[in-house]
Enzyme design. Structure first.
Site, PDB file in Angstrom:
ATOM      1  N   GLY A 239       0.761  -1.246   0.000  1.00 27.05           N
ATOM      2  CA  GLY A 239       0.000   0.000   0.000  1.00 27.05           C
ATOM      3  C   GLY A 239       0.789   1.291   0.000  1.00 27.05           C
ATOM      4  N   PRO A 277       4.289  -5.210  -1.203  1.00 25.89           N
ATOM      5  CA  PRO A 277       4.207  -4.010  -2.040  1.00 25.89           C
ATOM      6  C   PRO A 277       3.951  -4.362  -3.504  1.00 25.89           C
ATOM      7  CG  PRO A 277       6.504  -4.532  -1.606  1.00 25.89           C
ATOM      8  CD  PRO A 277       5.678  -5.578  -0.894  1.00 25.89           C
ATOM      9  N   CYS A 347     -15.949   5.137 -27.443  1.00 23.09           N
ATOM     10  CA  CYS A 347     -17.205   5.871 -27.604  1.00 23.09           C
ATOM     11  C   CYS A 347     -17.932   6.108 -26.294  1.00 23.09           C
ATOM     12  CB  CYS A 347     -18.081   5.126 -28.588  1.00 23.09           C
ATOM     13  SG  CYS A 347     -17.238   5.044 -30.168  1.00 23.09           S
TER      14      CYS A 347
HETATM   15  N1  LLP Z   1      -1.821  -6.805  -0.548  1.00 19.31           N
HETATM   16  C1  LLP Z   1      -3.153  -6.888  -0.709  1.00 19.31           C
HETATM   17  C2  LLP Z   1      -3.903  -7.856   0.083  1.00 19.31           C
HETATM   18  C3  LLP Z   1      -3.811  -6.033  -1.625  1.00 19.31           C
HETATM   19  O1  LLP Z   1      -5.130  -6.107  -1.766  1.00 19.31           O
HETATM   20  C4  LLP Z   1      -3.052  -5.107  -2.379  1.00 19.31           C
HETATM   21  C5  LLP Z   1      -3.694  -4.212  -3.340  1.00 19.31           C
HETATM   22  C6  LLP Z   1      -1.651  -5.077  -2.182  1.00 19.31           C
HETATM   23  C7  LLP Z   1      -1.087  -5.935  -1.266  1.00 19.31           C
HETATM   24  C8  LLP Z   1      -0.758  -4.155  -2.957  1.00 19.31           C
HETATM   25  O2  LLP Z   1      -1.013  -2.821  -2.712  1.00 19.31           O
HETATM   26  P1  LLP Z   1      -0.055  -1.716  -3.355  1.00 19.31           P
HETATM   27  O3  LLP Z   1       1.311  -1.856  -2.688  1.00 19.31           O
HETATM   28  O4  LLP Z   1       0.029  -1.987  -4.798  1.00 19.31           O
HETATM   29  O5  LLP Z   1      -0.711  -0.431  -3.056  1.00 19.31           O
HETATM   30  N2  LLP Z   1      -6.376  -0.819  -9.009  1.00 19.31           N
HETATM   31  C9  LLP Z   1      -6.079   0.157  -7.975  1.00 19.31           C
HETATM   32  C10 LLP Z   1      -5.266  -0.431  -6.845  1.00 19.31           C
HETATM   33  C11 LLP Z   1      -5.926  -1.628  -6.167  1.00 19.31           C
HETATM   34  C12 LLP Z   1      -5.106  -2.196  -5.040  1.00 19.31           C
HETATM   35  C13 LLP Z   1      -5.694  -3.468  -4.540  1.00 19.31           C
HETATM   36  N3  LLP Z   1      -4.957  -4.163  -3.536  1.00 19.31           N
HETATM   37  C14 LLP Z   1      -5.366   1.355  -8.615  1.00 19.31           C
HETATM   38  O6  LLP Z   1      -5.171   1.367  -9.831  1.00 19.31           O
HETATM   39  O7  LLP Z   1      -5.048   2.321  -7.928  1.00 19.31           O
END
Ligand code: LLP
Length: 435
Positions: A239, A277, A347
């Site tokens: 995150g 991450p 479209c």
């Molecule tokens: N772990 C779990 C359980 C998750 O659900 C996620 C992301 C991550 C790790 C990785 O999070 P990150 O480090 O990438 O922030 N499509 C959205 C983002 C959805 C994230 C979902 N879960 C966007 O384009 O912003």
């Protein structure tokens, strides 16, 4: 920092000119930088050095096998949320022992697949899932490594669609229910309790919500251990946010995040840690390259119509996300600028990348790039409007390779099947032709 820089006015990915790739591959296409992926992975390694911490890259951010293999070679594990992602991790050379299985809706078949492939741990998100995992493990004659995703009811202060740690979100087991379910799990014959997990959201730009959640996690571990349930593993989730534009204050760095983790978990350094991450590793390691099809003026607005669309990069349409847009040929420092509405050919008006974006003048045939598109770009692509999604290219120093080719129209049309009761129609049209 990334490796997409101008050299003599021409944008490069590492040592390869973007225009050179465009000439060979055509537009639009995604382009990833190996050096940037590696650098981001190492930032986490350094930030958590000294702790026994496995980096489990969140495959959902960018699941191209070339990207996964690049990270696998550095020793990365994987966080997956489906059998499909699990299969990608294995195919890229990440063994099951380094794969965490997350997600609220894992099916029986997916749990079986995970256990048959020596999954490192299953992050269970509900009581019915715990019951099913125990049942599946007993049926297979194995013991399932269980970790519990706990919902700490903390506001991650990010976009509502990617916030996951509030009680109202579908994710995790309520903090109050966690002790009871850990006790239940500890009694089950098919379950081995290995850890606790939290993931409160994505694109976090403030460490404070993390610190709140991790402090609650620490308290929970102390309570569980006082109750005789050892918790050897701590999964900190993913995150951490990335800078989507050079104009804002950048979010905290992995180094700052690591310092906060050490502070909160001081005295617990004998545990195994895990982080998940995705975005921070992949986002700024990728760009989407597109060509200007037309520049159109309508009612006083200037539209930049590109050959990339929301089917290639949906984040602006879905989350109002901002991506910096730059010309491949660098504009001189004092070049005139003007506002453009940057759109794709699809479209619907939702196919808009940016409104009134102030950019240097661009013309028909010019190449532009969307920055920070390496995470949640290609993986969220679709074939809407029967458009072949942008292919993917990966660069390493002065080499590039196609990591996923552009689909042909035959590939796309060939996926459909006309049912036999309609085949007469085909004959009919054939006979019309022959008549
Ligand atoms: N772990 C779990 C359980 C998750 O659900 C996620 C992301 C991550 C790790 C990785 O999070 P990150 O480090 O990438 O922030 N499509 C959205 C983002 C959805 C994230 C979902 N879960 C966007 O384009 O912003």
């Amino acid at each position: 920092m990334d490796h997409f820089l101008y050299r003599n006015g021409a944008l490069h990915a590492e040592d390869v000119a973007i225009a050179e790739i465009a000439a060979e591959v055509g537009t639009p296409f995604y382009c990833y930088s190996t050096a940037t992926l590696e650098r981001h992975y190492r930032l986490f390694e350094e930030a958590l050095a000294g702790l026994d911490c496995l980096i489990c890259y969140a495959v959902k951010a960018n699941s191209n096998l070339a990207v996964l293999r690049t990270l696998a070679r550095l020793g990365s594990g994987a966080d997956v949320v489906s059998e499909g992602e699990f299969r990608r991790a294995l195919a890229a050379g990440i063994p099951g022992e380094r794969v965490i299985f997350s997600g609220v809706g894992k099916t029986r078949r997916e749990l079986e697949f995970a256990l048959q492939n020596n999954v490192r741990q299953v992050n269970v998100e509900s009581e019915p899932e715990l019951d099913l995992l125990n049942e599946v493990a007993l049926a297979l004659g194995v013991v399932a490594p269980f970790s519990m995703r706990v919902n700490p009811d903390v506001d991650a202060k990010t976009h509502e669609k990617i916030s996951t740690g509030k009680a109202e979100n579908k994710f995790g087991i309520a903090y109050e229910d966690a002790p009871r379910l850990f006790r239940k799990a500890a009694q089950m014959k098919g379950i081995r309790v290995v850890g606790v997990d939290m993931h409160i959201g994505s694109q976090l730009t403030d460490l404070e919500p993390y610190e709140q959640a991790y402090t609650l996690m620490r308290d929970l571990i102390e309570r569980l251990e006082a109750d005789g349930i050892p918790i050897p593993r701590i999964d900190l989730g993913g995150g951490l946010g990335v800078p989507y534009t050079r104009d804002n204050q950048p979010p905290p760095l992995p180094f700052d995040y690591g310092a906060m983790v050490r502070r909160v978990f001081a005295g617990m350094e004998d545990r195994e840690f895990e982080i998940e991450p995705g975005r921070l590793i992949a986002a700024n390691a990728g760009i989407l390259v597109s060509e200007v099809v037309y520049v159109k003026e309508n009612a006083g607005r200037r539209f930049l119509i590109l050959d990339a669309a929301m089917n290639d990069l949906v984040r602006p349409a879905l989350y109002d996300a901002w991506h910096d847009i730059d010309p491949v040929n660098e504009a001189p420092a004092n070049a005139p600028t003007q506002p453009y509405d940057v759109v794709g050919p699809i479209c619907e008006s939702g196919d808009t990348f940016a409104k009134q974006r102030v950019m240097p003048n661009v013309s028909q045939g010019d190449l532009v790039v969307f920055r920070s598109a390496g995470a949640y770009g290609a993986v969220m692509a679709s074939e809407y409007n029967t458009r072949p999604p942008a292919p993917e290219v990966i660069v390493s120093k002065d080499r590039f390779a196609i990591a996923r080719p552009r689909l042909t129209y035959d590939d796309i049309l060939g996926k459909d099947r006309i049912p036999d009761w309609l085949e007469d129609a085909e004959d009919a049209s054939a006979s019309t032709h022959t008549a």
